[in-house]
Design an enzyme around this catalytic site. Structure first.
Site, PDB file in Angstrom:
ATOM      1  N   ARG A   1     -21.708  57.908  24.297  1.00 31.75           N
ATOM      2  CA  ARG A   1     -21.207  58.310  25.450  1.00 31.75           C
ATOM      3  C   ARG A   1     -21.114  60.065  25.545  1.00 31.75           C
ATOM      4  O   ARG A   1     -22.189  60.946  26.256  1.00 31.75           O
ATOM      5  CB  ARG A   1     -19.696  58.459  25.848  1.00 31.75           C
ATOM      6  CG  ARG A   1     -19.098  57.065  26.620  1.00 31.75           C
ATOM      7  CD  ARG A   1     -17.857  57.603  26.894  1.00 31.75           C
ATOM      8  NE  ARG A   1     -17.222  56.573  25.790  1.00 31.75           N
ATOM      9  CZ  ARG A   1     -16.055  55.785  25.247  1.00 31.75           C
ATOM     10  NH1 ARG A   1     -14.941  55.843  26.233  1.00 31.75           N
ATOM     11  NH2 ARG A   1     -15.904  55.636  24.106  1.00 31.75           N
TER      12      ARG A   1
ATOM     13  N   LYS B   1     -28.417  50.724  19.929  1.00 26.92           N
ATOM     14  CA  LYS B   1     -27.585  49.643  20.137  1.00 26.92           C
ATOM     15  C   LYS B   1     -27.643  49.533  22.053  1.00 26.92           C
ATOM     16  O   LYS B   1     -27.138  49.938  22.745  1.00 26.92           O
ATOM     17  CB  LYS B   1     -26.306  49.631  19.261  1.00 26.92           C
ATOM     18  CG  LYS B   1     -25.215  49.202  19.235  1.00 26.92           C
ATOM     19  CD  LYS B   1     -24.164  49.696  18.467  1.00 26.92           C
ATOM     20  CE  LYS B   1     -23.091  50.655  19.191  1.00 26.92           C
ATOM     21  NZ  LYS B   1     -22.730  49.503  20.344  1.00 26.92           N
TER      22      LYS B   1
ATOM     23  N   LYS C   1     -20.945  41.536  18.445  1.00 28.49           N
ATOM     24  CA  LYS C   1     -19.566  41.320  17.345  1.00 28.49           C
ATOM     25  C   LYS C   1     -18.995  39.934  17.809  1.00 28.49           C
ATOM     26  O   LYS C   1     -17.831  39.002  17.588  1.00 28.49           O
ATOM     27  CB  LYS C   1     -18.666  42.138  17.759  1.00 28.49           C
ATOM     28  CG  LYS C   1     -18.463  43.136  18.229  1.00 28.49           C
ATOM     29  CD  LYS C   1     -17.271  44.664  18.037  1.00 28.49           C
ATOM     30  CE  LYS C   1     -17.605  46.003  17.712  1.00 28.49           C
ATOM     31  NZ  LYS C   1     -18.454  46.646  19.207  1.00 28.49           N
TER      32      LYS C   1
ATOM     33  N   ILE D   1     -16.310  30.202  15.028  1.00 23.15           N
ATOM     34  CA  ILE D   1     -16.390  28.878  13.719  1.00 23.15           C
ATOM     35  C   ILE D   1     -18.359  28.924  14.268  1.00 23.15           C
ATOM     36  O   ILE D   1     -18.983  29.492  14.569  1.00 23.15           O
ATOM     37  CB  ILE D   1     -16.182  27.980  14.354  1.00 23.15           C
ATOM     38  CG1 ILE D   1     -16.592  27.180  15.617  1.00 23.15           C
ATOM     39  CG2 ILE D   1     -14.699  27.853  14.307  1.00 23.15           C
ATOM     40  CD1 ILE D   1     -16.450  25.627  15.542  1.00 23.15           C
ATOM     41  N   GLY D   2     -18.643  28.863  13.016  1.00 22.62           N
ATOM     42  CA  GLY D   2     -20.537  28.550  12.985  1.00 22.62           C
ATOM     43  C   GLY D   2     -21.163  27.893  13.819  1.00 22.62           C
ATOM     44  O   GLY D   2     -22.341  29.117  14.116  1.00 22.62           O
TER      45      GLY D   2
ATOM     46  N   ASP E   1     -24.537  52.282  26.212  1.00 16.09           N
ATOM     47  CA  ASP E   1     -23.373  51.441  27.138  1.00 16.09           C
ATOM     48  C   ASP E   1     -23.800  51.327  28.303  1.00 16.09           C
ATOM     49  O   ASP E   1     -23.238  52.010  29.076  1.00 16.09           O
ATOM     50  CB  ASP E   1     -22.016  51.384  26.678  1.00 16.09           C
ATOM     51  CG  ASP E   1     -22.043  51.247  25.073  1.00 16.09           C
ATOM     52  OD1 ASP E   1     -23.230  50.294  24.723  1.00 16.09           O
ATOM     53  OD2 ASP E   1     -21.476  51.562  24.433  1.00 16.09           O
TER      54      ASP E   1
HETATM   55  O1  S5P Z   1     -15.311  50.191  15.546  1.00 13.55           O
HETATM   56  C1  S5P Z   1     -15.762  50.299  15.985  1.00 13.55           C
HETATM   57  C2  S5P Z   1     -17.761  49.470  15.902  1.00 13.55           C
HETATM   58  C3  S5P Z   1     -18.642  49.723  16.879  1.00 13.55           C
HETATM   59  S1  S5P Z   1     -19.759  48.968  16.620  1.00 13.55           S
HETATM   60  N1  S5P Z   1     -15.954  51.804  16.981  1.00 13.55           N
HETATM   61  C4  S5P Z   1     -16.471  51.743  17.925  1.00 13.55           C
HETATM   62  O2  S5P Z   1     -17.077  52.170  19.289  1.00 13.55           O
HETATM   63  N2  S5P Z   1     -18.071  50.533  18.281  1.00 13.55           N
HETATM   64  C5  S5P Z   1     -18.766  51.069  19.008  1.00 13.55           C
HETATM   65  O3  S5P Z   1     -19.944  52.073  18.564  1.00 13.55           O
HETATM   66  C6  S5P Z   1     -18.935  50.969  20.611  1.00 13.55           C
HETATM   67  O4  S5P Z   1     -18.752  48.973  21.269  1.00 13.55           O
HETATM   68  C7  S5P Z   1     -19.913  51.705  21.674  1.00 13.55           C
HETATM   69  O5  S5P Z   1     -20.502  50.492  21.681  1.00 13.55           O
HETATM   70  C8  S5P Z   1     -20.302  52.380  20.399  1.00 13.55           C
HETATM   71  C9  S5P Z   1     -19.312  53.802  20.692  1.00 13.55           C
HETATM   72  O6  S5P Z   1     -19.479  55.064  21.546  1.00 13.55           O
HETATM   73  P1  S5P Z   1     -19.598  56.560  21.866  1.00 13.55           P
HETATM   74  O7  S5P Z   1     -19.394  56.181  23.448  1.00 13.55           O
HETATM   75  O8  S5P Z   1     -17.412  55.951  21.948  1.00 13.55           O
HETATM   76  O9  S5P Z   1     -20.119  56.921  21.021  1.00 13.55           O
END
Ligand code: S5P
Length: 255
Positions: free
Chosen positions: A226, A58, A91, A95-96, A36
């Site tokens: 993180r 990701k 995420k 709608i489709g 991120d």
């Molecule tokens: O429920 C969720 C789904 C996702 S995809 N909770 C999340 O934290 N995420 C993603 O996972 C979020 O958008 C971020 O990119 C990552 C978690 O990041 P962290 O820094 O908290 O480990």
């Protein structure tokens, strides 16, 4: 005893899943790094450093401040060099017809480079139908958000159950879930965010569990953001999470 990744692979036809299981076995890694970062040079530097230790990268492509098509070309070079799948954490939630356009068009053209993307089941089956039109022929796969790691998430109970039914109706394209545990007995993958070895929460309600807790709950791929990109030495942390996730998997598959 849980089935090994190799045993699991035999149950799937989707080519993305086959590729993923192959990578997991070759690299002994069930680690997905959530990269991120907001500048493309920093992001590419991170990917090159952690690439050897991950099975999936990701992205949140819309947080990049200097995105261009050259970035995608360089990301694909790193993908070829380090052997991982790319999961764009878009995420989708509309709608489709709209999600199909968001997936295939605009600046990002997500379906042209992301092996995996994800969607909220909230709008109903049309969201999967729309994304399927944009991704199935390209050999892509979709994860549905069955649960979320944040405090107060409304994706629980009957919502989660409806999400599982939606996946069952769309097994050609839906390869699994974002969830904190194995939510279904079917052959669906579980990707689990909210994983940290050192922290239990952040200031926005994110809730963390350890790699071992996630794997013991039935997760197949742990997502760490993180905990890795925020560290002083990202390689040391990537190895630490890769080793923790793999040790937990080996222990679970022998139990
Ligand atoms: O429920 C969720 C789904 C996702 S995809 N909770 C999340 O934290 N995420 C993603 O996972 C979020 O958008 C971020 O990119 C990552 C978690 O990041 P962290 O820094 O908290 O480990």
């Amino acid at each position: 005893m849980v089935d090994t990744y190799t045993e699991r692979a035999a149950h799937y036809t989707n080519s993305v899943v086959q590729r993923l299981f192959g990578i997991i076995q070759r690299k002994n890694s069930n680690l997905c790094v959530a990269a991120d970062l907001t500048r493309k040079t920093a992001l590419l530097t991170l990917v090159d450093a952690v690439g050897p230790y991950i099975c999936v990268l990701k992205t949140h492509i819309d947080i990049l401040e200097d995105f261009d098509q050259e970035f995608i070309r360089r990301l694909q070079e790193l993908q070829a060099r380090h052997d991982f799948l790319i999961f764009e954490d878009r995420k989708f939630a509309d709608i489709g017809n709209t999600v199909k356009l968001q997936y295939t068009s605009g600046i990002y053209k997500i379906s042209s480079w992301a092996d995996i993307t994800n969607a909220h089941p909230l709008p109903g089956d049309g969201i999967v139908a729309g994304l399927k039109e944009g991704g199935l022929e390209k050999g892509r796969g979709l994860l549905l958000l069955a649960e979320m790691s944040s405090e107060g998430s409304m994706a629980t109970g009957s919502y989660t159950e409806s999400c599982i039914s939606m996946a069952q109706r769309n097994k050609d394209f839906v390869i699994g879930f974002v969830a904190g545990r194995k939510v279904s007995d079917d052959d669906f993958l579980v990707f689990t965010p909210g994983v940290s070895l050192d922290t239990s929460r952040d200031s926005f309600g994110q809730q963390y569990r350890t790699p071992q807790q996630a794997i013991d709950s039935g997760s197949d791929v742990i997502i760490v953001g993180r905990g890795i990109y925020g560290a002083e030495d990202v390689v040391v942390e990537a190895k630490r999470y890769r080793d923790a996730g793999w040790a937990a998997y080996l222990a679970a598959s022998l139990e």
